[in-house]
Design a protein around this motif. Structure first.
Motif, PDB file in Angstrom:
ATOM      1  N   ILE A  42       0.829  -1.205   0.000  1.00  0.00           N
ATOM      2  CA  ILE A  42       0.000   0.000   0.000  1.00  0.00           C
ATOM      3  C   ILE A  42       0.864   1.257   0.000  1.00  0.00           C
ATOM      4  CG2 ILE A  42      -0.354   0.260   2.484  1.00  0.00           C
ATOM      5  CD1 ILE A  42      -3.046   0.731  -0.151  1.00  0.00           C
ATOM      6  N   LEU A  43       2.015   1.221   0.670  1.00  0.00           N
ATOM      7  CA  LEU A  43       2.893   2.388   0.680  1.00  0.00           C
ATOM      8  C   LEU A  43       3.527   2.621  -0.691  1.00  0.00           C
ATOM      9  CD1 LEU A  43       4.603   2.081   4.162  1.00  0.00           C
ATOM     10  CD2 LEU A  43       3.061   3.886   3.395  1.00  0.00           C
ATOM     11  N   VAL A  44       3.849   1.547  -1.398  1.00  0.00           N
ATOM     12  CA  VAL A  44       4.403   1.699  -2.748  1.00  0.00           C
ATOM     13  C   VAL A  44       3.333   2.258  -3.688  1.00  0.00           C
ATOM     14  CG1 VAL A  44       5.349   0.442  -4.728  1.00  0.00           C
ATOM     15  CG2 VAL A  44       6.215  -0.007  -2.448  1.00  0.00           C
ATOM     16  N   GLN A  45       2.083   1.828  -3.534  1.00  0.00           N
ATOM     17  CA  GLN A  45       1.003   2.407  -4.334  1.00  0.00           C
ATOM     18  C   GLN A  45       0.842   3.895  -4.030  1.00  0.00           C
ATOM     19  OE1 GLN A  45      -2.644   0.225  -3.925  1.00  0.00           O
ATOM     20  NE2 GLN A  45      -1.783  -1.641  -4.795  1.00  0.00           N
ATOM     21  N   CYS A  46       0.969   4.254  -2.774  1.00  0.00           N
ATOM     22  CA  CYS A  46       0.905   5.672  -2.391  1.00  0.00           C
ATOM     23  C   CYS A  46       2.072   6.446  -2.995  1.00  0.00           C
ATOM     24  CB  CYS A  46       0.909   5.830  -0.882  1.00  0.00           C
ATOM     25  SG  CYS A  46      -0.586   5.246  -0.085  1.00  0.00           S
ATOM     26  N   ALA A  47       3.234   5.811  -3.065  1.00  0.00           N
ATOM     27  CA  ALA A  47       4.409   6.455  -3.648  1.00  0.00           C
ATOM     28  C   ALA A  47       4.208   6.720  -5.135  1.00  0.00           C
ATOM     29  CB  ALA A  47       5.642   5.589  -3.429  1.00  0.00           C
ATOM     30  N   TRP A  48       3.610   5.750  -5.852  1.00  0.00           N
ATOM     31  CA  TRP A  48       3.331   5.961  -7.275  1.00  0.00           C
ATOM     32  C   TRP A  48       2.344   7.119  -7.447  1.00  0.00           C
ATOM     33  CZ3 TRP A  48       6.412   4.409 -10.836  1.00  0.00           C
ATOM     34  CH2 TRP A  48       7.112   3.212 -10.723  1.00  0.00           C
ATOM     35  N   ALA A  49       1.355   7.203  -6.576  1.00  0.00           N
ATOM     36  CA  ALA A  49       0.389   8.304  -6.653  1.00  0.00           C
ATOM     37  C   ALA A  49       1.064   9.631  -6.335  1.00  0.00           C
ATOM     38  CB  ALA A  49      -0.767   8.050  -5.696  1.00  0.00           C
ATOM     39  N   ARG A  54       1.727  17.278  -8.518  1.00  0.00           N
ATOM     40  CA  ARG A  54       2.480  18.422  -9.018  1.00  0.00           C
ATOM     41  C   ARG A  54       3.016  19.260  -7.867  1.00  0.00           C
ATOM     42  NH1 ARG A  54       3.539  17.197 -14.062  1.00  0.00           N
ATOM     43  NH2 ARG A  54       1.699  16.656 -15.232  1.00  0.00           N
ATOM     44  N   ASP A  55       4.259  19.647  -7.981  1.00  0.00           N
ATOM     45  CA  ASP A  55       4.895  20.606  -7.074  1.00  0.00           C
ATOM     46  C   ASP A  55       4.829  20.173  -5.606  1.00  0.00           C
ATOM     47  OD1 ASP A  55       6.407  22.913  -6.825  1.00  0.00           O
ATOM     48  OD2 ASP A  55       4.669  24.118  -6.256  1.00  0.00           O
ATOM     49  N   THR A  56       5.179  18.912  -5.340  1.00  0.00           N
ATOM     50  CA  THR A  56       5.257  18.428  -3.967  1.00  0.00           C
ATOM     51  C   THR A  56       6.645  17.850  -3.716  1.00  0.00           C
ATOM     52  OG1 THR A  56       4.477  16.207  -4.525  1.00  0.00           O
ATOM     53  CG2 THR A  56       2.804  17.829  -3.902  1.00  0.00           C
ATOM     54  N   TYR A  57       7.019  17.774  -2.462  1.00  0.00           N
ATOM     55  CA  TYR A  57       8.326  17.236  -2.091  1.00  0.00           C
ATOM     56  C   TYR A  57       8.465  15.779  -2.527  1.00  0.00           C
ATOM     57  CZ  TYR A  57      11.935  15.157   0.788  1.00  0.00           C
ATOM     58  OH  TYR A  57      13.024  14.441   1.202  1.00  0.00           O
ATOM     59  N   LEU A  58       7.437  14.972  -2.288  1.00  0.00           N
ATOM     60  CA  LEU A  58       7.533  13.548  -2.618  1.00  0.00           C
ATOM     61  C   LEU A  58       7.652  13.321  -4.121  1.00  0.00           C
ATOM     62  CD1 LEU A  58       4.976  12.128  -0.058  1.00  0.00           C
ATOM     63  CD2 LEU A  58       7.464  11.951   0.034  1.00  0.00           C
ATOM     64  N   SER A  59       6.976  14.125  -4.909  1.00  0.00           N
ATOM     65  CA  SER A  59       7.097  14.023  -6.362  1.00  0.00           C
ATOM     66  C   SER A  59       8.506  14.413  -6.802  1.00  0.00           C
ATOM     67  CB  SER A  59       6.072  14.916  -7.038  1.00  0.00           C
ATOM     68  OG  SER A  59       6.240  14.895  -8.437  1.00  0.00           O
ATOM     69  N   ASP A 102      10.253  22.506  -5.108  1.00  0.00           N
ATOM     70  CA  ASP A 102      11.560  23.100  -5.380  1.00  0.00           C
ATOM     71  C   ASP A 102      12.516  22.973  -4.191  1.00  0.00           C
ATOM     72  OD1 ASP A 102      10.175  24.811  -3.737  1.00  0.00           O
ATOM     73  OD2 ASP A 102      10.884  26.633  -4.722  1.00  0.00           O
ATOM     74  N   TYR A 103      12.230  22.062  -3.275  1.00  0.00           N
ATOM     75  CA  TYR A 103      13.056  21.906  -2.071  1.00  0.00           C
ATOM     76  C   TYR A 103      14.508  21.591  -2.418  1.00  0.00           C
ATOM     77  CZ  TYR A 103      15.121  19.792   2.036  1.00  0.00           C
ATOM     78  OH  TYR A 103      15.966  19.474   3.061  1.00  0.00           O
ATOM     79  N   PHE A 104      14.726  20.662  -3.335  1.00  0.00           N
ATOM     80  CA  PHE A 104      16.089  20.250  -3.657  1.00  0.00           C
ATOM     81  C   PHE A 104      16.846  21.354  -4.392  1.00  0.00           C
ATOM     82  CE2 PHE A 104      13.763  16.233  -3.258  1.00  0.00           C
ATOM     83  CZ  PHE A 104      14.497  15.683  -2.224  1.00  0.00           C
TER      84      PHE A 104
END
Length: 133
Positions: A42-49, A54-59, A102-104
């Motif tokens: 379920i966490l990997v599915q959340c990671a794909w989502a 757009r414009d988020t740290y996880l993306s 744009d965190y990185f």
């Protein structure tokens, strides 16, 4: 969350802790440990989502890693980050604050500047840097 004293304990139990197999200066497999397959799935599915937002740290983290290590390993890394974030939210009773897409870039502006100047040089442009403000 008292069962897991740190986020690393939870990640290890879930099977999302990165492997660290280094001996004698040689790097072995970095495969994740075995753990709860349902939570990992379920966490990997959340990671794909999260990668498709757009414009988020996880993306930003996903696409930054996907260039270097591939999409599937990047999804595991983002799943690990989601689990660590969740542990901190529950353990510290805090609200989630996204660092931004744009965190990185903001983290190391000198390296970003040098990379972009190098790309312009490779395209045949002559660049002079002038610091304003």
């Amino acid at each position: 969350m008292t069962r897991f004293p740190t986020a690393a304990h939870l990640a290890s139990w879930a099977g999302l802790a990165p492997g660290n197999n280094i001996t004698g200066g040689k790097r072995g497999s970095g495969k994740t440990t075995h753990g709860d397959v349902w939570l990992t799935e379920i966490l990997v599915q959340c990671a794909w989502a999260a990668a498709r937002t757009r414009d988020t740290y996880l993306s930003a983290q996903f696409w930054r890693l996907a260039r270097r290590i591939g999409k599937k390993k990047a999804a595991i890394a983002v799943a690990h980050s989601i689990l660590v974030i969740s542990w901190h939210l529950l353990a510290d009773d805090r609200d989630y604050t996204d660092l931004g897409g744009d965190y990185f870039t903001r983290r190391n502006t000198d390296r970003q500047r040098d990379r972009l100047v190098g790309q312009l040089h490779n395209l045949g442009y002559r660049v002079t840097l002038d610091k304003t403000a």
